[in-house]
Design a protein around this motif. Sequence first.
Motif, PDB file in Angstrom:
ATOM      1  N   PHE A  31       0.862  -1.188   0.000  1.00  0.00           N
ATOM      2  CA  PHE A  31       0.000   0.000   0.000  1.00  0.00           C
ATOM      3  C   PHE A  31       0.895   1.234   0.000  1.00  0.00           C
ATOM      4  O   PHE A  31       1.544   1.553   0.993  1.00  0.00           O
ATOM      5  N   VAL A  33       1.753   5.233  -0.351  1.00  0.00           N
ATOM      6  CA  VAL A  33       1.112   6.507   0.001  1.00  0.00           C
ATOM      7  C   VAL A  33       2.095   7.648  -0.236  1.00  0.00           C
ATOM      8  O   VAL A  33       3.291   7.523   0.033  1.00  0.00           O
ATOM      9  N   CYS A  60       4.300   6.496   8.375  1.00  0.00           N
ATOM     10  CA  CYS A  60       3.355   6.889   7.325  1.00  0.00           C
ATOM     11  C   CYS A  60       3.872   8.087   6.521  1.00  0.00           C
ATOM     12  O   CYS A  60       4.682   8.885   7.012  1.00  0.00           O
ATOM     13  N   VAL A  84      -2.938   7.953  -3.000  1.00  0.00           N
ATOM     14  CA  VAL A  84      -2.683   6.509  -2.989  1.00  0.00           C
ATOM     15  C   VAL A  84      -2.792   6.019  -4.429  1.00  0.00           C
ATOM     16  O   VAL A  84      -3.364   6.715  -5.287  1.00  0.00           O
ATOM     17  N   GLN A  86      -4.580   3.677  -5.594  1.00  0.00           N
ATOM     18  CA  GLN A  86      -5.828   2.946  -5.784  1.00  0.00           C
ATOM     19  C   GLN A  86      -6.970   3.955  -5.875  1.00  0.00           C
ATOM     20  O   GLN A  86      -6.798   5.111  -5.478  1.00  0.00           O
ATOM     21  N   THR A  88      -9.882   4.372  -4.330  1.00  0.00           N
ATOM     22  CA  THR A  88     -10.519   4.923  -3.137  1.00  0.00           C
ATOM     23  C   THR A  88      -9.529   5.802  -2.373  1.00  0.00           C
ATOM     24  O   THR A  88      -8.460   5.334  -1.980  1.00  0.00           O
ATOM     25  N   SER A  90      -7.707   7.862   0.698  1.00  0.00           N
ATOM     26  CA  SER A  90      -7.381   7.351   2.022  1.00  0.00           C
ATOM     27  C   SER A  90      -7.055   8.505   2.977  1.00  0.00           C
ATOM     28  O   SER A  90      -6.147   9.294   2.719  1.00  0.00           O
ATOM     29  N   CYS A  93      -4.186   8.047   9.176  1.00  0.00           N
ATOM     30  CA  CYS A  93      -4.430   7.139  10.309  1.00  0.00           C
ATOM     31  C   CYS A  93      -4.493   7.936  11.608  1.00  0.00           C
ATOM     32  O   CYS A  93      -4.129   9.125  11.659  1.00  0.00           O
ATOM     33  N   ALA A 111      -7.896  14.038   0.401  1.00  0.00           N
ATOM     34  CA  ALA A 111      -7.414  12.719  -0.007  1.00  0.00           C
ATOM     35  C   ALA A 111      -7.822  12.495  -1.456  1.00  0.00           C
ATOM     36  O   ALA A 111      -8.980  12.735  -1.831  1.00  0.00           O
ATOM     37  N   GLY A 113      -7.703   9.907  -4.878  1.00  0.00           N
ATOM     38  CA  GLY A 113      -7.498   8.560  -5.408  1.00  0.00           C
ATOM     39  C   GLY A 113      -6.820   8.600  -6.771  1.00  0.00           C
ATOM     40  O   GLY A 113      -6.586   9.670  -7.344  1.00  0.00           O
ATOM     41  N   GLN A 119     -11.733  13.260  -1.524  1.00  0.00           N
ATOM     42  CA  GLN A 119     -12.451  13.283  -0.245  1.00  0.00           C
ATOM     43  C   GLN A 119     -11.859  14.405   0.603  1.00  0.00           C
ATOM     44  O   GLN A 119     -10.639  14.455   0.788  1.00  0.00           O
TER      45      GLN A 119
END
Length: 136
Positions: A31, A33, A60, A84, A86, A88, A90, A93, A111, A113, A119
Amino acid sequence: MPPQTLTEKETELTELARNALQHAYAPYSGFRVGAALLTTDNRIFTGCNVENTSLGLTVCAERNAAYAAISHGDRQFLKLVIVVDQQTPSMPCGACRQVLFEFSPELEIIAVGSTNQIQRSNLRDLLPNAFQYKPR
Ligand code: THU
């Protein structure tokens, strides 16, 4: 700002975050980032996630970007873009939320995608009733 549109500055931040993502070291999770942080001095600092075989040592992308800014003398952040690879988007955290809150509780967070799904949020909404205390 319409939620699905990026400003010119946010587009620049997204491009820089995508460059940083190319340097992500994520052989364990896969994953990747990237993050780009805009400071009140109009400077931009980036970060990617860096994993470790001792998994708990992973850092992170968001914290690496924040620590890069702090290391260069900038502690006040306006906007954070997280990307990211992908579709969706993110959000940061919990640990990163707490670290960012220390310096810029009003931080705006975007955020993005891989095909520019967006988002939006802000740190106050993402970390309500944040832990804080006054040292004695
Ligand atoms: N990760 C980030 O870089 N930012 C976040 O906000 C959540 C998680 C990284 C840590 C780890 O390398 C991978 O994503 C999977 O958790």
